[in-house]
Design an enzyme around this catalytic site. Sequence first.
Site, PDB file in Angstrom:
ATOM      1  N   CYS A  53      76.998  55.433  12.093  1.00 17.61           N
ATOM      2  CA  CYS A  53      77.317  56.864  12.197  1.00 17.61           C
ATOM      3  C   CYS A  53      78.750  57.156  11.802  1.00 17.61           C
ATOM      4  O   CYS A  53      79.037  58.219  11.267  1.00 17.61           O
ATOM      5  CB  CYS A  53      77.051  57.352  13.616  1.00 17.61           C
ATOM      6  N   GLU A  99      75.047  62.700  20.678  1.00 14.22           N
ATOM      7  CA  GLU A  99      75.889  61.852  19.815  1.00 14.22           C
ATOM      8  C   GLU A  99      75.217  61.839  18.457  1.00 14.22           C
ATOM      9  O   GLU A  99      74.234  61.127  18.249  1.00 14.22           O
ATOM     10  CB  GLU A  99      75.983  60.434  20.397  1.00 14.22           C
TER      11      GLU A  99
HETATM   12  P1  NAD Z   1      66.735  60.027  14.552  1.00 14.35           P
HETATM   13  O1  NAD Z   1      67.344  61.320  14.984  1.00 14.35           O
HETATM   14  O2  NAD Z   1      65.713  60.066  13.495  1.00 14.35           O
HETATM   15  O3  NAD Z   1      66.062  59.275  15.798  1.00 14.35           O
HETATM   16  C1  NAD Z   1      66.751  59.025  17.008  1.00 14.35           C
HETATM   17  C2  NAD Z   1      65.748  58.920  18.147  1.00 14.35           C
HETATM   18  O4  NAD Z   1      65.069  60.162  18.257  1.00 14.35           O
HETATM   19  C3  NAD Z   1      64.687  57.842  17.976  1.00 14.35           C
HETATM   20  O5  NAD Z   1      64.479  57.218  19.234  1.00 14.35           O
HETATM   21  C4  NAD Z   1      63.454  58.618  17.566  1.00 14.35           C
HETATM   22  O6  NAD Z   1      62.264  58.045  18.051  1.00 14.35           O
HETATM   23  C5  NAD Z   1      63.666  59.959  18.225  1.00 14.35           C
HETATM   24  N1  NAD Z   1      63.070  61.051  17.443  1.00 14.35           N
HETATM   25  C6  NAD Z   1      62.924  61.116  16.090  1.00 14.35           C
HETATM   26  N2  NAD Z   1      62.340  62.288  15.730  1.00 14.35           N
HETATM   27  C7  NAD Z   1      62.113  62.964  16.881  1.00 14.35           C
HETATM   28  C8  NAD Z   1      61.525  64.228  17.174  1.00 14.35           C
HETATM   29  N3  NAD Z   1      61.059  65.016  16.204  1.00 14.35           N
HETATM   30  N4  NAD Z   1      61.446  64.614  18.470  1.00 14.35           N
HETATM   31  C9  NAD Z   1      61.930  63.823  19.456  1.00 14.35           C
HETATM   32  N5  NAD Z   1      62.478  62.617  19.247  1.00 14.35           N
HETATM   33  C10 NAD Z   1      62.575  62.182  17.970  1.00 14.35           C
HETATM   34  O7  NAD Z   1      67.977  59.102  14.142  1.00 14.35           O
HETATM   35  P2  NAD Z   1      67.949  57.637  13.576  1.00 14.35           P
HETATM   36  O8  NAD Z   1      67.393  57.656  12.196  1.00 14.35           O
HETATM   37  O9  NAD Z   1      67.353  56.710  14.570  1.00 14.35           O
HETATM   38  O10 NAD Z   1      69.522  57.322  13.497  1.00 14.35           O
HETATM   39  C11 NAD Z   1      70.318  57.775  12.442  1.00 14.35           C
HETATM   40  C12 NAD Z   1      71.114  59.003  12.831  1.00 14.35           C
HETATM   41  O11 NAD Z   1      71.771  58.797  14.080  1.00 14.35           O
HETATM   42  C13 NAD Z   1      72.241  59.294  11.840  1.00 14.35           C
HETATM   43  O12 NAD Z   1      72.363  60.677  11.662  1.00 14.35           O
HETATM   44  C14 NAD Z   1      73.470  58.731  12.539  1.00 14.35           C
HETATM   45  O13 NAD Z   1      74.691  59.295  12.098  1.00 14.35           O
HETATM   46  C15 NAD Z   1      73.171  59.053  13.962  1.00 14.35           C
HETATM   47  N6  NAD Z   1      73.891  58.173  14.873  1.00 14.35           N
HETATM   48  C16 NAD Z   1      74.876  58.688  15.648  1.00 14.35           C
HETATM   49  C17 NAD Z   1      75.598  57.859  16.480  1.00 14.35           C
HETATM   50  C18 NAD Z   1      76.714  58.364  17.351  1.00 14.35           C
HETATM   51  O14 NAD Z   1      77.146  57.624  18.240  1.00 14.35           O
HETATM   52  N7  NAD Z   1      77.197  59.561  17.152  1.00 14.35           N
HETATM   53  C19 NAD Z   1      75.287  56.499  16.525  1.00 14.35           C
HETATM   54  C20 NAD Z   1      74.265  56.021  15.726  1.00 14.35           C
HETATM   55  C21 NAD Z   1      73.557  56.854  14.907  1.00 14.35           C
END
Ligand code: NAD
Length: 470
Positions: free
Chosen positions: A250, A216
């Site tokens: 998002c 997602e």
């Molecule tokens: P992110 O991808 O930075 O982090 C998400 C999760 O991944 C966190 O738990 C983080 O600890 C982990 N993570 C971060 N870097 C990682 C790595 N290198 N390896 C493994 N795990 C890692 O996202 P965010 O900043 O928490 O959220 C914002 C993003 O999420 C935006 O792009 C937003 O559009 C998207 N989002 C999508 C939805 C949806 O339902 N489609 C909902 C909310 C947010």
Amino acid sequence: MTDFKDNPHYELFLKQQANQLKVGQTTHNQRVKKLNALRRAIEITYRDQIIEAMRKDLGKPKVETELTEVYPIIGDIKHAVKYLHRWMRKQKVKTPLSMLGASSYFIHESKGVCLIISPWNFPFNLTFGPLVSAIAAGNTVIIKPSEMTPNASALMAKIVREVFSEDEVALVEGEVEVSTQLLKLPFNHIFFTGSPNVGKIVMNAASKNLTSITLELGGKSPVIIDETANIDAAAKKIMWGKFLNTGQICVAPDYVLVDESIKQQFVNACKKWLSYYYRDRPKTSKSYGRIVTQKHFERLKSHIENAKDLSATIIVGGISDAKDKYIEPTLISDLKDEATILQEEIFGPILPILTYSKLDEAINYINTKERPLALYIYSKSKSNTNAIITNTRAGGTCINNNIIHYANHHLPFGGVNNSGIGKSHGFFGFEAFSNKRAVVKQHTIGASEFMFPPYGRVKEKIARLTIKWF
Ligand code: NAD
């Protein structure tokens, strides 16, 4: 076979692996009981603490927390409880005549040990929402929430410990390193919510164990406002959808493409609604939140600076306060293509307003970008609406509204390619955490037995007839 002995989470994984078939065999009633226990914890026991955690982590107003964190989870649970019986039923299907003597059906069986990795913007909703689907489908789950919202993560850990045993649902807190270690383990399914860049890391890690995934993700969700739209109603909804959760959503409108003939009227209406929502003082308004971390604040501020450097017009806002992680609701126009705000997902309270003179221009512009998670249309014209839908691809669309498609449990929610792989919510979430197992039961001698070797002229003839007639 890969040796996971040194992985700090392997022991927990093994505990859940040993328990997964037992959990997968639970009845409808047993799963409903678990879902209701989670519901009680969120709706009653911890509701005030959830509101407090959100205030600390995101400066989120109480009403917003109730509506965007508590209510969606309770809604997910109620929906699953209502329909789970139907979802768990075996699904009979037709059997072709060439398989005479057999009957067929499929079942949704649990996948096994699942990993849920969640983001910070709606920490409770986006962690417990997928968890509801995973429990409904009979899985064991390890959760890794975001490190950006520590109060929410600590509270979720407490709730999970209280409601579930560790061999069924466990939550592991920590930074990226924790995710990296968890992603090495041979989970049966990974459900990831976050950015497209990290989505690629997750997909890559999953490929090592051929683990199935639901991604997602995010991206730039456009809004088209054509010349037939109700301008005031469009502005009212877009100013709400864009600045809810301070734009950190998002499915928030990322940028607007408005017919140039109505741009000024639209801008005026936006100003009117912004001043009404936040009483002309967003900084002291109880209805407006803050940016999650200093790093995210700096990223958003640099978008504004970059736009200013490129001589863009700041229509409203542009003011920020680093100490308070505050960015005023900001509308920007006259942007050059190279502006960073038009290249990256904004994920904050800044709205670029672009114009077009012919609808095709707007459609072509959207099609030069990655396929969005959401595409919003404001129009009274059926033909314009159809032209936009049939000439673009997106995860979801609202016509004359934004964001609300997320709230209908009967609809699949998710993106397409760069904005996501797989769907969630309601039955679609249950499906994501289930394996569809096909079953054929032979009752009498099967027609296929007539075609076993040795082959001769008669069987050749039967094969020809089968191809022609069955
Ligand atoms: P992110 O991808 O930075 O982090 C998400 C999760 O991944 C966190 O738990 C983080 O600890 C982990 N993570 C971060 N870097 C990682 C790595 N290198 N390896 C493994 N795990 C890692 O996202 P965010 O900043 O928490 O959220 C914002 C993003 O999420 C935006 O792009 C937003 O559009 C998207 N989002 C999508 C939805 C949806 O339902 N489609 C909902 C909310 C947010």
